[in-house]
Scaffold this active site. Structure first.
Site, PDB file in Angstrom:
ATOM      1  N   SER A 107       0.848  -1.196   0.000  1.00  0.00           N
ATOM      2  CA  SER A 107       0.000   0.000   0.000  1.00  0.00           C
ATOM      3  C   SER A 107       0.889   1.254   0.000  1.00  0.00           C
ATOM      4  O   SER A 107       1.661   1.464  -0.927  1.00  0.00           O
ATOM      5  CB  SER A 107      -0.957  -0.050   1.189  1.00  0.00           C
ATOM      6  OG  SER A 107      -1.946   0.930   1.099  1.00  0.00           O
ATOM      7  N   MET A 108       0.815   2.084   1.019  1.00  0.00           N
ATOM      8  CA  MET A 108       1.713   3.231   1.106  1.00  0.00           C
ATOM      9  C   MET A 108       3.168   2.795   0.937  1.00  0.00           C
ATOM     10  O   MET A 108       3.983   3.489   0.309  1.00  0.00           O
ATOM     11  CB  MET A 108       1.528   3.922   2.455  1.00  0.00           C
ATOM     12  CG  MET A 108       2.579   4.964   2.798  1.00  0.00           C
ATOM     13  SD  MET A 108       2.214   5.725   4.402  1.00  0.00           S
ATOM     14  CE  MET A 108       3.827   6.260   4.914  1.00  0.00           C
TER      15      MET A 108
END
Length: 253
Positions: free
Chosen positions: A92-93
């Site tokens: 994700s991030m």
């Protein structure tokens, strides 16, 4: 080799491993998310997990709200470990951060052996989002949508009070990020995604192919944003196969 650095955790040291795998957590996540990965991959790989400020043992530090600054600081922490090939895995991030860190390592003459980008659309595919500006209830609603946080934790006000500041700073870093056009990486790129992830469409995942000039592969799993909790063994197998192909043969230095 021993390095004292607040940015990195080494849960299962494997000093003889021919490659180091650097794991970057998701928004609100911590280095301990990757403890099972370190245990599963040792001693074949020396796993380093990144610990962002604002959580766990760094909870008293302010979060960093600009992704470029995070990438700068993480790269600085990793350079002393680049005496052997580094591979990057980000969820994700962490996938977006992995891309920016990979670019900086290339600029420093330490191109990664591979970049694994999980559950994140390509850097060039921007969405207008503002989770970091929401009320606490709005941030919690986003966590429920992504289904990556223990539901019991979401009912615990004391725990929420501890994690919400880090979540907000992470979301601000993601949502204010703007990709700056640059030549494609010279790093092999492996993208992993869930087929029911509200944050990543199939087209947005495929768009990563434009960000490398060498090997690219895309793996799609059943599941949502945190598909990897159900498919850990398959993900680890992909990492192992890629490392054998791309990482071990890479010369050190």
């Amino acid at each position: 080799m021993t390095h004292e650095d607040p940015w990195l955790r080494r849960f299962q040291p494997a000093p003889e491993a021919p490659v180091r795998l650097v794991c970057l957590p998701h928004a609100g996540g911590s280095a301990s998310f990757y403890f099972p990965v370190a245990r599963a991959l040792a001693p074949a790989m020396d796993v380093l997990a990144v610990q962002y400020p604002g959580r766990q043992d760094r909870r008293h530090e302010p979060g960093i709200t600009r992704l470029d600054e995070l990438a700068d600081r993480i790269t600085e922490a990793l350079l002393p470990w680049a005496d052997r090939p580094l591979a990057l895995f980000g969820h994700s991030m962490g996938g977006l951060l992995g891309y920016e860190v990979a670019a900086r390592l290339e600029d420093a003459g330490k191109a990664p052996a591979a970049l694994f980008a999980s559950a994140r659309r390509a850097p060039s595919r921007h969405r207008e989002e503002s989770v970091h500006l929401r009320s606490d209830a709005g941030v919690i609603a986003e966590l429920k949508l992504l289904d990556g946080t223990d539901s019991g934790m979401l009912m615990d006000e004391e725990l929420l009070e501890m994690i919400l500041p880090a979540l907000r700073s992470d979301y601000e870093a993601i949502e204010t990020y703007r990709h700056r056009p640059r030549p494609p990486l010279s790093t092999p790129l492996v993208v992993l995604t869930g087929d029911d992830d509200p944050q990543v469409t199939a087209d947005e995942a495929q768009a990563w192919s434009a960000h490398t000039s060498v090997d690219f592969s895309l793996h799609t799993f059943k599941g949502g944003h945190f598909y990897l909790t159900r498919h850990q063994n398959e993900v680890l197998d992909i990492i192992r196969r890629t490392v054998v192909k791309e990482c071990v043969a890479q010369p050190v230095g």
